[in-house]
Design an enzyme around this catalytic site. Structure first.
Site: not given
Length: 348
Positions: A169, A165-166, A268, A189, A263, A180
């Site tokens: 990005h 996942h990271e 998210h 995301e 957020d 974002y």
């Protein structure tokens, strides 16, 4: 390359940490407050980061380096394992090394994409970041993993989909560069959840019908009584419903889209909507999700048609066009349309 989008992207949403920061248990609250403070510092101290230069002799082989922050916050830290070197005595460092490799393998073998930038970018990760740090993040240059507090969150290298996942990005940073915030941020995301899940499925050899479609399974600690993961692509809003963590707020349909200023506009939270669309497509088509569904999403991200501020409708229409380009008019295109209609996003 310098990213035009915020380069700090973390796996644990701020709304979870903010709730924990108000918890009656001082240890829980302190770990959450410390994590929030570190995250804020990461967001604000270096807003524009230049990622490592691509390898000059990119050859389809990973170039991984793992560092140990030794529970400090200086990055990257002390180098503990380089590409091709034997495992260390630190399981966390070895998991990070393997997770970078699993992500590299997915992008190369499923999509012909050499590293996350397509040009052999070296992959770097730092483990043991800070003390009881309840997060993992991509900062525009590298991956960073906390050890967790041991009660609510365990070691963040445990779930390979968190690593995927990271790093995804970074893939977005080098491809569509989705802004974002708002719907484009939720898509940012979402893309990371998609490729994070595909990394896990690809590594385990799981078909779409055998996958759990959870993001972060195995991350929640013994103090969480009612929770399986951070998010569920199969059933957004059901990953946890716990006295400590609260209720998973993700919607699965546009009828329940969450409008919020926190957020970055709920990036998210509202990612649950496109997440569920991908799940619907993958399970309808069957087989391996990294094949037809994954190729459609990959080609949509790298095709150059998306604007940086793409909304759900634009992204959905782009996936339909991509599906037609790859597979012609027929069952695949119609399945893509049905998946988006199933979450309330029109494609025409």
């Amino acid at each position: 390359m310098t990213s035009h989008t915020p380069t700090f992207c973390s796996i644990v949403p701020p709304h979870v940490l903010e709730r924990l920061a108000e918890h009656a248990d001082p240890a829980v609250a302190e770990a959450a407050r410390r994590t929030l403070a570190v995250d804020l510092a990461q967001r604000t101290t270096r807003t524009e980061r230049t990622a490592p230069a691509p390898a000059e002799d990119a050859d389809g082989k990973p170039r991984r380096t793992i560092y140990d922050a030794k529970n400090g916050t200086r990055l990257p830290g002390h180098e503990v394992r380089g590409e091709g070197e034997p495992p260390t005595t630190d399981d966390t460092a070895n998991r990070a090394y393997a997770g970078l490799g699993a992500t590299f393998d997915l992008f190369l073998n499923a999509f012909g994409h050499d590293s996350i930038d397509g040009a052999g970018l070296p992959l770097r990760a730092t483990v043991h970041y800070d003390e009881k740090y309840d997060n993992a993040f991509w900062n525009g240059e590298q991956m960073v993993f906390g050890d967790g507090d041991g009660e609510l969150f365990l070691d963040f290298t445990i779930p390979v989909d968190v690593i995927g996942h990271e790093l995804a990005h970074g893939f977005t940073q080098y491809s569509a560069n989705l802004a974002y915030y708002g719907q484009s941020g939720a898509l940012n995301e979402h893309v990371s959840d998609v490729f994070g899940s595909l990394v896990k499925q690809h590594a385990l050899g799981q078909s779409a019908d055998r996958a759990d479609w959870l993001i972060g399974a195995g991350l929640l600690g013994p103090a969480v009584d009612e929770g399986t993961a951070l998010r569920s692509m199969k059933a957004p809003g059901t990953a946890y419903d716990d006295d400590v963590l609260g209720k998973d707020p993700q919607p699965a349909h546009m009828d329940h889209y969450v409008r919020t200023s926190s957020d970055n506009g709920g990036v998210h939270i509202n990612s649950g909507i496109p997440n569920h669309a991908f799940y619907l497509l993958a399970t309808e088509l069957g087989g391996n999700a990294w094949e037809r569904p994954g190729r459609i999403w990959y080609a949509t991200m790298t095709g150059g048609a998306l604007t940086e501020e793409a909304r759900f409708g634009e992204f959905a229409r782009a996936t339909v066009t991509t599906a037609r380009d790859l597979y012609g008019d027929g069952e695949v295109v119609e399945a893509v349309r049905r998946a988006w209609v199933g979450v309330g996003v029109p494609t025409s």
